[in-house]
Design a protein around this motif. Sequence first.
Motif, mmCIF file in Angstrom:
data_model
loop_
_atom_site.group_PDB
_atom_site.id
_atom_site.type_symbol
_atom_site.label_atom_id
_atom_site.label_comp_id
_atom_site.label_asym_id
_atom_site.label_seq_id
_atom_site.Cartn_x
_atom_site.Cartn_y
_atom_site.Cartn_z
ATOM 1 N N THR A 18 0.816 -1.209 0.000
ATOM 2 C CA THR A 18 0.000 0.000 0.000
ATOM 3 C C THR A 18 0.848 1.257 0.000
ATOM 4 N N ILE A 19 0.434 2.213 -0.779
ATOM 5 C CA ILE A 19 1.033 3.541 -0.760
ATOM 6 C C ILE A 19 -0.039 4.479 -0.226
ATOM 7 N N ILE A 49 5.663 3.330 -6.214
ATOM 8 C CA ILE A 49 5.557 1.979 -6.765
ATOM 9 C C ILE A 49 6.947 1.400 -6.995
ATOM 10 N N ASN A 50 7.856 2.256 -7.465
ATOM 11 C CA ASN A 50 9.218 1.780 -7.720
ATOM 12 C C ASN A 50 9.915 1.329 -6.452
ATOM 13 N N VAL A 62 -0.223 -3.125 -6.506
ATOM 14 C CA VAL A 62 -0.193 -1.995 -5.583
ATOM 15 C C VAL A 62 -1.603 -1.475 -5.296
ATOM 16 N N VAL A 63 -1.805 -1.094 -4.052
ATOM 17 C CA VAL A 63 -3.075 -0.506 -3.638
ATOM 18 C C VAL A 63 -2.769 0.893 -3.115
ATOM 19 N N LYS A 118 -6.092 0.342 -8.234
ATOM 20 C CA LYS A 118 -6.739 -0.177 -7.034
ATOM 21 C C LYS A 118 -6.640 0.851 -5.926
ATOM 22 N N VAL A 119 -7.790 1.220 -5.435
ATOM 23 C CA VAL A 119 -7.835 2.275 -4.441
ATOM 24 C C VAL A 119 -8.567 1.766 -3.220
ATOM 25 N N MET A 120 -8.042 2.100 -2.069
ATOM 26 C CA MET A 120 -8.791 1.772 -0.866
ATOM 27 C C MET A 120 -9.079 3.060 -0.117
ATOM 28 N N TYR A 121 -10.377 3.318 0.076
ATOM 29 C CA TYR A 121 -10.764 4.475 0.871
ATOM 30 C C TYR A 121 -10.698 4.049 2.326
#
Lengths: 155, 211
Positions: A62-63, A103-104, A114-115, A143-146
């Motif tokens: 996760t970022i 991401i890198n 990646v999320v 992909k996104v997580m709120y």
Amino acid sequence: MSKFRKKDKGGLPAISTASLPDIVFMLLFFFMVATVMRDSTLMIENQLPSADQVEKLQKDRTIFIYGGKPSDMYKQFGKEPRIQFNDAFITVEEVQSSVMQGINDLTEELQSRVVIGLKVDKNTNAGLVSDIKQELRKANALKVMYIANSKNDDL
Amino acid sequence: MAKRAAPEVNAGSMADIAFLLLIFFLVTTTIEKDKGLLRSLPPIDDTEVEPPVIRQKNLFTVNINRNNQLLVEEEEIPISQLRQAAIDFLDNGGGTNPAGQRCDYCKGNRSEDSSDHPDKAIISMKHDRETTYEKYMDVQNELVAAYNFLREREASRLYKQYYPNADKVFTAMLEEKDKNQFSKDEVLNDRIETIKKLFPMKLSEAEPDKK
């Protein structure tokens, strides 16, 4: 001088320190467990919204991107909601490059999964969020997580 | 009178007390773990292909205006009714899917004016730039809840026998998948995919208008 010398009176017997290590270890363990490591200092107000259909987040891939009004200590950045990435405020245009960089930094096998964790203050305009999402689409991080606090009313 | 030496305090039980406290804190402290709603964004589409025409009855429009009022199908409703409205729409099954099959697992009204098939039913959400994020998340949550409700229902219809003690079968299946993430269970994955296919999550978000 009498033959039977009386023992020294007065001096207090030493308090046993044998349990001191236990106490220290206890404190150590307590802090080890209770401390949440934070990678970056938050410069914004960050009251998360709540939701009950939540899923767990996999932290290794996760970022995080934070959003919200600058908090009292950072008033010089104005009152408009800002985006924070790691330790700095970024503009909407910089989201794409920052995410690419994030991401890198991940290990190779996780790069494709990646999320993006969006930690956005609940009083922010949704417009800021859709700006971020637009940039994420450009960066092809889909992909996104709120991130939300879980409501426990159905448990 | 002779002075007495202060008796030594017995510290033998100190370690026990320490451990008791330690275990108490270990049990009561929860490590904060982030949770949230997982969504996928659509990829950017540069191709000039005309999007397929979607009939109005297969579209469930949810609109939040700048005053955080919720408009569903052009009518203002309180957020507490949104979940049921979405479930009714998705579960309607009034017609056939693109392959021409009727929705035999739908339990809705089979009304002509609502969606044909869960395959075709699309929820379209739109919000204003001034909408608060809190309201936006509330609406997202309710819409995801509608899908989860229907998926739970189908999972319990199809796979209840494998999870007789589970209250929520689909959740139990996902949890099991999470637990065995290092040893892939093809059967389980297939079952999860089947459920997801019965009610595919077609939740589209329109971009807010730029001023």
